[in-house]
Design an enzyme around this catalytic site. Structure first.
Site, PDB file in Angstrom:
ATOM      1  N   LYS A 144       0.872  -1.223  -0.015  1.00 30.46           N
ATOM      2  CA  LYS A 144      -0.102   0.049   0.056  1.00 30.46           C
ATOM      3  C   LYS A 144       0.838   1.119   0.049  1.00 30.46           C
ATOM      4  CE  LYS A 144      -3.879   2.223   2.536  1.00 30.46           C
ATOM      5  NZ  LYS A 144      -4.711   1.999   3.691  1.00 30.46           N
TER       6      LYS A 144
ATOM      7  N   SER B 125      -9.825   2.107   3.006  1.00 32.51           N
ATOM      8  CA  SER B 125      -8.805   2.782   1.995  1.00 32.51           C
ATOM      9  C   SER B 125      -7.751   1.896   1.238  1.00 32.51           C
ATOM     10  CB  SER B 125      -7.882   3.750   2.784  1.00 32.51           C
ATOM     11  OG  SER B 125      -7.246   3.296   3.842  1.00 32.51           O
TER      12      SER B 125
ATOM     13  N   SER C 158      -9.580  -0.135   7.161  1.00 32.16           N
ATOM     14  CA  SER C 158      -9.258   0.124   5.972  1.00 32.16           C
ATOM     15  C   SER C 158      -8.635  -1.332   5.277  1.00 32.16           C
ATOM     16  CB  SER C 158      -8.396   0.962   6.012  1.00 32.16           C
ATOM     17  OG  SER C 158      -9.068   2.271   5.789  1.00 32.16           O
TER      18      SER C 158
END
Lengths: 494, 96
Positions: free
Chosen positions: A78, A153, A177
């Site tokens: 990420k 996210s 997330s």
């Protein structure tokens, strides 16, 4: 079977047998990225040359007898995790072109274990969001249905794994997330307990809530990755010194006598009927496997949204003060220093980030601190006590991850409150520091994945992995790798 | 309570964020909605309840005071929008 459809464990076994090399595996994943990335858009940066070089080194190490646990395994990272010499944007324009001079501890540990990094995955800006629609670069699509969000996210990481663009990925979870995008994309998402994984090199959003987690095709792979990233780090004073077990030994397949709590407050009006039915069937399946189902109450669950948005935004307001246009990142180039601060931040941050910075600044400001921030910290204590009470009577809590399956792109992007309220089932355990996992438990009528959330006490990773694994092994939803790859192929082709 | 666009501009100034007039108006609505929702917390009796700023017991973590290698000057400045003579360079605070 294509190599990109393998689990991490299957790929390790294949390379150990000499069926294929890390270079061949990595080339297959890069080919898959080339074939589907235009539609899915999981990545912000693909590091193909670096990946092939790392894979060649992994093959050399394997030939020399190196048995590192992730030797030659291609993963996505990420883009809120710092990677030396690889652009790290946090999905924000304010960090466009920023190339960190150091690597996050979690990523460094993966590299030492032999990982091949395929690239940096898309995220809502600074991990603030539930859909990747807040990314300043693009919105990732759900591989199961390209008109739907992948969640967020960590939506880039979840979509990459679901679409066969990475064998696994790191995400981060401040209020859900990792678990919510895992649920939306039909993969396994593990959020470890606060303090279990070093946050050094993670660009901070809410420092008392942030934790790095994993997105994988199955529970065994989650245990494999956690084995590598867990543990104490002198560079993170909140990382715990407690010993790290071999999480694979928790995967016994046996949940007989396990006490599973089911909180009434997680089955509320507004939950989609297909979601409720799938989760209740999953709980019945745990009972069928010999677990004892115990009704429990977490009475302050409905306060999780306001408590979270007071605390997380206050922490964000402070953390994001470092983006000033002087040391790194975007600079507006205004003539006066104070104007340059205002313009750099006003132009560099997107609307959701500005909204949260202002909310956090407001709740910390003179006259409002006690009413909002202080109050939220007190209610947080009550929420933590609720969990501690329940965990004195049960081993694990079972509930939904999200009240809905993946929603349509654009459906909620103009309504921040609607987006915040959908996080109600995932926020509490970050506030309490507990661990949680999302494991696929079925599809809704539209063919979209549903996630079962299993919550464990602080440092209870073994019990949630054991429960999730036993459940996963006993079910046959076609959500395994072949099903996922088939789904993404179908939707990409369509 | 509802925030006015002026309230929002005050908060934005504290946070050093430039806003357009449209943004100030929109954020006034949205932040007011969120704060009204958060007013539900006021109904909870928290008399005598200690706050939880961190879920772990807060302790000072110490290490031996030994020198470690840090970033070189070049590495520290590599991402700077503006640098000179080994330093970050900023715009003037005062000016004509």
């Amino acid at each position: 079977m294509n190599l990109y459809e393998l689990t991490i464990q299957e790929a390790l076994d294949g390379m150990d047998r000499g069926d294929f090399t890390a270079v061949e595996l990595t080339a297959d994943l890069l080919g898959r990225i080339g074939a589907v990335e235009r539609e899915i858009q999981s990545f912000l940066t693909v590091t193909g040359e670096l990946a092939l070089a790392q894979a060649a080194r992994a093959d050399a190490r394997r030939r020399q007898g190196d048995a590192s646990p992730l030797l030659g395994i291609p993963l996505g990272i990420k883009d809120v995790l710092s990677t030396r010499d690889v652009e790290t944007t946090c999905g924000s324009k304010i960090l466009k072109g920023y190339v960190p001079p150091y690597t996050a501890t979690s990523v460094k540990k993966l590299e030492a274990a032999g990982m091949v990094m395929l690239g940096k995955t898309n995220t809502d800006e600074f991990a603030m969001g539930s859909s990747t629609e807040n990314s300043a670069y693009h919105t990732t699509r759900n591989p199961w249905n390209l008109e739907r969000v992948p969640g967020g996210s960590s939506g880039g990481s979840a979509a990459a794994v679901a679409a066969g663009e990475a064998l696994g990925a790191l995400g981060t979870d401040t209020g859900g997330s990792v678990r919510q995008p895992a649920s939306f994309c039909g993969v396994v998402g593990l959020k470890p307990s606060y303090g279990r994984v070093s946050r050094y090199g993670l660009v901070a959003y809410g420092s008392s809530l942030d934790q790095i987690g994993t997105l994988t095709k199955d529970v065994r792979d989650a245990a494999l990755l956690l084995n590598v990233i867990a543990g104490h780090d002198p560079r993170d004073s909140t990382s715990l010194p407690d010993a790290t077990p071999d999480y694979r030994t928790a995967l016994t397949g046996d949940v007989r006598g396990l006490r599973v709590g089911v909180p009434a407050e997680y089955f509320i009006d507004g939950i989609e009927p297909d979601v409720e039915q799938a989760v209740r069937e999953a709980i019945a399946q745990l009972a069928h496997l010999g677990a004892e189902i115990i009704p429990v109450s977490l009475p302050n669950t409905d306060k999780a949204v306001p408590v979270y948005y007071m605390i997380a935004t206050a922490e964000a307001g402070a953390n994001l003060a470092r983006f000033d246009g002087i040391r790194f990142g975007y600079s507006a180039g205004a003539d006066r220093l104070m104007d340059n601060y205002r313009q750099t931040r006003g132009e560099g941050f997107g609307p959701e980030v500005k909204r949260r910075i202002m909310l956090g600044t407001y709740v910390l400001s003179a006259g409002y601190y006690d009413a909002y921030y202080g109050k939220a910290q007190q209610v947080r204590t009550l929420m933590k006590q609720d969990f501690e009470d329940v965990f004195s009577r049960v081993d694990v809590i079972a509930c939904p991850v999200s009240p809905t399956t993946a929603f349509k792109i654009g459906e909620k992007s103009d309504d921040p409150m609607a987006m915040y309220l959908a996080d109600v089932f995932t926020l509490s355990l970050n506030l309490a520091g507990m661990c949680g996992i999302s494991v696929p438990c079925g599809l809704d009528a539209a063919g979209l994945p549903i996630g079962l959330q299993l919550i464990g006490p602080h440092l209870g990773e073994e019990v949630i992995l054991r429960t999730a694994h036993a459940y996963e092994q006993s079910t046959n939803f076609g959500l395994s790798v072949g099903g996922l790859a088939a789904a993404s192929r179908r939707h990409v082709a369509g | 309570m509802r925030l006015s666009p002026d309230d929002v501009r005050h908060v934005a100034e504290l946070a050093k964020l430039s806003l357009t007039a449209e943004e100030a108006q929109e954020y006034a609505e949205q932040l007011s909605d969120i704060l009204e929702y958060a007013d539900a917390l006021k109904e909870i009796d928290t008399t005598g309840v200690a706050p939880t700023p961190y879920v772990l017991p807060l302790t000072s973590v110490m290490r031996e005071d030994e020198p470690h290698d840090g970033l070189s000057n070049e590495e520290a400045l590599a991402n700077a929008p503006d640098a000179a003579d080994g330093f970050f360079r900023v715009k003037a605070y005062f000016g004509e």
